[in-house]
Design an enzyme around this catalytic site. Structure first.
Site, mmCIF file in Angstrom:
data_model
loop_
_atom_site.group_PDB
_atom_site.id
_atom_site.type_symbol
_atom_site.label_atom_id
_atom_site.label_comp_id
_atom_site.label_asym_id
_atom_site.label_seq_id
_atom_site.Cartn_x
_atom_site.Cartn_y
_atom_site.Cartn_z
ATOM 1 N N HIS A 1 0.385 -9.048 -2.422
ATOM 2 C CA HIS A 1 0.132 -7.616 -2.659
ATOM 3 C C HIS A 1 -0.163 -7.356 -4.153
ATOM 4 O O HIS A 1 0.484 -6.519 -4.791
ATOM 5 C CB HIS A 1 1.322 -6.752 -2.179
ATOM 6 C CG HIS A 1 0.922 -5.331 -1.904
ATOM 7 N ND1 HIS A 1 1.461 -4.580 -0.892
ATOM 8 C CD2 HIS A 1 0.021 -4.511 -2.525
ATOM 9 C CE1 HIS A 1 0.913 -3.365 -0.899
ATOM 10 N NE2 HIS A 1 0.034 -3.308 -1.873
ATOM 11 N N ARG B 1 -4.111 -2.832 4.508
ATOM 12 C CA ARG B 1 -2.727 -2.833 4.981
ATOM 13 C C ARG B 1 -2.591 -3.907 6.062
ATOM 14 O O ARG B 1 -3.505 -4.115 6.869
ATOM 15 C CB ARG B 1 -2.331 -1.475 5.574
ATOM 16 C CG ARG B 1 -1.974 -0.424 4.525
ATOM 17 C CD ARG B 1 -0.701 -0.772 3.750
ATOM 18 N NE ARG B 1 -0.333 0.189 2.723
ATOM 19 C CZ ARG B 1 -0.582 0.052 1.427
ATOM 20 N NH1 ARG B 1 -1.231 -0.999 0.961
ATOM 21 N NH2 ARG B 1 -0.164 0.964 0.566
HETATM 22 P P1 NAP Z 1 -9.306 6.588 0.973
HETATM 23 O O1 NAP Z 1 -10.107 7.037 -0.199
HETATM 24 O O2 NAP Z 1 -8.437 7.573 1.682
HETATM 25 O O3 NAP Z 1 -10.356 5.943 1.994
HETATM 26 C C1 NAP Z 1 -10.000 5.568 3.275
HETATM 27 C C2 NAP Z 1 -11.263 5.181 4.025
HETATM 28 O O4 NAP Z 1 -10.880 4.759 5.346
HETATM 29 C C3 NAP Z 1 -12.211 6.366 4.200
HETATM 30 O O5 NAP Z 1 -13.546 5.923 4.124
HETATM 31 C C4 NAP Z 1 -11.901 6.836 5.628
HETATM 32 O O6 NAP Z 1 -12.974 7.486 6.283
HETATM 33 C C5 NAP Z 1 -11.629 5.500 6.292
HETATM 34 N N1 NAP Z 1 -10.853 5.694 7.523
HETATM 35 C C6 NAP Z 1 -9.596 6.186 7.657
HETATM 36 N N2 NAP Z 1 -9.262 6.238 8.971
HETATM 37 C C7 NAP Z 1 -10.315 5.762 9.646
HETATM 38 C C8 NAP Z 1 -10.582 5.567 11.025
HETATM 39 N N3 NAP Z 1 -9.674 5.882 11.966
HETATM 40 N N4 NAP Z 1 -11.775 5.060 11.389
HETATM 41 C C9 NAP Z 1 -12.707 4.755 10.448
HETATM 42 N N5 NAP Z 1 -12.526 4.920 9.119
HETATM 43 C C10 NAP Z 1 -11.336 5.417 8.731
HETATM 44 O O7 NAP Z 1 -8.355 5.374 0.580
HETATM 45 P P2 NAP Z 1 -8.538 4.341 -0.631
HETATM 46 O O8 NAP Z 1 -8.060 4.925 -1.886
HETATM 47 O O9 NAP Z 1 -9.916 3.792 -0.572
HETATM 48 O O10 NAP Z 1 -7.482 3.214 -0.204
HETATM 49 C C11 NAP Z 1 -7.584 2.521 1.035
HETATM 50 C C12 NAP Z 1 -6.305 1.746 1.296
HETATM 51 O O11 NAP Z 1 -6.217 0.638 0.414
HETATM 52 C C13 NAP Z 1 -5.016 2.515 1.022
HETATM 53 O O12 NAP Z 1 -4.687 3.386 2.077
HETATM 54 C C14 NAP Z 1 -4.006 1.401 0.893
HETATM 55 O O13 NAP Z 1 -3.502 1.092 2.176
HETATM 56 C C15 NAP Z 1 -4.848 0.215 0.388
HETATM 57 N N6 NAP Z 1 -4.496 -0.197 -0.973
HETATM 58 C C16 NAP Z 1 -4.084 -1.474 -1.190
HETATM 59 C C17 NAP Z 1 -3.772 -1.914 -2.463
HETATM 60 C C18 NAP Z 1 -3.378 -3.339 -2.732
HETATM 61 O O14 NAP Z 1 -2.950 -3.661 -3.837
HETATM 62 N N7 NAP Z 1 -3.504 -4.219 -1.768
HETATM 63 C C19 NAP Z 1 -3.857 -1.023 -3.545
HETATM 64 C C20 NAP Z 1 -4.262 0.276 -3.290
HETATM 65 C C21 NAP Z 1 -4.588 0.685 -2.008
HETATM 66 P P3 NAP Z 1 -13.531 8.890 5.727
HETATM 67 O O15 NAP Z 1 -14.275 8.530 4.463
HETATM 68 O O16 NAP Z 1 -14.422 9.363 6.792
HETATM 69 O O17 NAP Z 1 -12.344 9.762 5.473
#
Ligand code: NAP
Length: 310
Positions: free
Chosen positions: A273, A225
């Site tokens: 994006h 993000r």
């Molecule tokens: P996810 O499964 O919820 O994983 C989030 C990761 O971030 C987890 O490892 C979490 O830790 C960690 N995290 C969250 N808050 C944190 C903090 N304060 N300090 C340290 N680590 C933290 O999410 P995901 O499915 O992998 O997706 C991640 C992000 O990618 C989405 O939220 C979205 O913003 C982005 N995204 C972008 C696109 C694009 O096209 N550019 C597409 C899809 C998604 P824990 O494992 O300990 O919970």
């Protein structure tokens, strides 16, 4: 009883999703009607994306779950009218897309591909790149997407390290957490990939203070993000050479305004994006699986924790 499923996403999305949702529902032998309009009190489930104007979830008194079509839920998770359980999207095809995007851009940096694309006649510098095993790729965020990308890069031979909120043990990835863990990952990474959700804790995580921790000459890839990075601090770090180059897919304002310095900076690649999109065919399976689980009284897959914000 026939379930009423309200499809509340972007204008063009219904035509794309409806056939896949109907196919998955009929395969699961669930009697359901997918609609784009309904009396709120008659709705059992909402399939949602913020492109839809729906903001007040309070009249949906019968709704058992809101199922997001997006992986990032920062635009809905803090909505005080949303009291129904919320699931974010974890779509195997979206994950594959992210693995391809991250691998491609990591390899661009690792192999120094730009040098050859921009070479002029006679630029014959015989300097083969090191093998992947000599390069450290760091991940901020080891969730569904971070883990899949980390795994793919570890199979290519990169040294992979990562950082998450909670401690983790993953094969072939050295995992860190906490403030000290963040500093270690920033100090050790040659290439850094940010795949964190946008929450109050992650906003501006990469600021001038954190850029000062980074290994000099870091290459940054942000498909997470835009708000994870303080724009001005990144530009300063690029100008000072502390960060060698950045590939940015997400921004505080999207589309990225034409006059934003990122468009014009020679050390920034902007992608609009496109890192990873939810794909209707596979996402429909995930959504229907969650509907089945709720109907059986089982916990939602990929449930969002409101306190954590993701
Ligand atoms: P996810 O499964 O919820 O994983 C989030 C990761 O971030 C987890 O490892 C979490 O830790 C960690 N995290 C969250 N808050 C944190 C903090 N304060 N300090 C340290 N680590 C933290 O999410 P995901 O499915 O992998 O997706 C991640 C992000 O990618 C989405 O939220 C979205 O913003 C982005 N995204 C972008 C696109 C694009 O096209 N550019 C597409 C899809 C998604 P824990 O494992 O300990 O919970």
């Amino acid at each position: 009883m026939t379930l009423t499923i309200l499809f509340a996403a972007g204008d063009g999305d219904f035509a794309e999703y409806a056939p896949h949702l109907n196919a998955a529902l009929s395969e699961a032998q669930l009697e359901a009607e997918i609609v784009t309009e309904a009396l709120p009190a008659s709705v059992d489930f909402i399939i949602y994306a913020p492109a839809n104007p729906l903001r007040d979830f309070s009249p949906f008194t019968r709704c058992k779950a809101v199922l997001s079509l997006w992986a990032g839920v920062e635009r809905i998770v803090g909505n005080p009218t949303l009291t129904q359980p919320l699931a974010r999207m974890v779509d195997p095809a979206l994950t594959k897309g992210m693995v391809e995007y991250v691998t491609g851009h990591v390899l661009r940096y690792h192999l120094g591909i730009d040098t050859h694309i921009h070479a002029r006649p006679g630029d014959w510098v015989h300097a083969p790149p090191p093998l992947a095993s000599a390069r450290v790729v760091g991940f901020l965020g080891l969730g569904a997407l971070g883990q899949a990308c980390a795994e793919a890069l570890s199979y290519l031979g990169f040294q992979v390290i990562g950082w998450s909120r909670s401690p983790k043990t993953l094969p072939r990835v050295i995992c860190h957490h906490g403030d000290a863990g963040l500093q270690t990952v920033l100090e050790q990474s040659d290439i850094l990939v940010t795949l964190l959700p946008r929450t109050p804790e992650t906003e501006n995580l990469l600021d001038a203070h954190r850029f000062a921790w980074c290994r000099p000459g870091l290459c940054l890839i942000n498909p997470g993000r835009g708000a994870l990075i303080e724009d001005a601090a990144l530009i300063e770090a690029l100008d000072a050479g502390a960060v060698q180059h950045a590939t940015l897919d997400v921004f505080r304002t999207e589309p990225l305004p034409k006059d934003h310095p990122f468009w014009h900076h020679p050390k920034v690649t902007v992608t609009p994006h496109i890192a990873a999109a939810t794909r209707a065919e596979t996402a429909a399976q995930v959504i229907v699986e969650n509907i089945i689980r709720v109907q059986r009284g089982e916990p939602l897959l990929h449930a969002v924790c409101r306190a954590r914000g993701y």
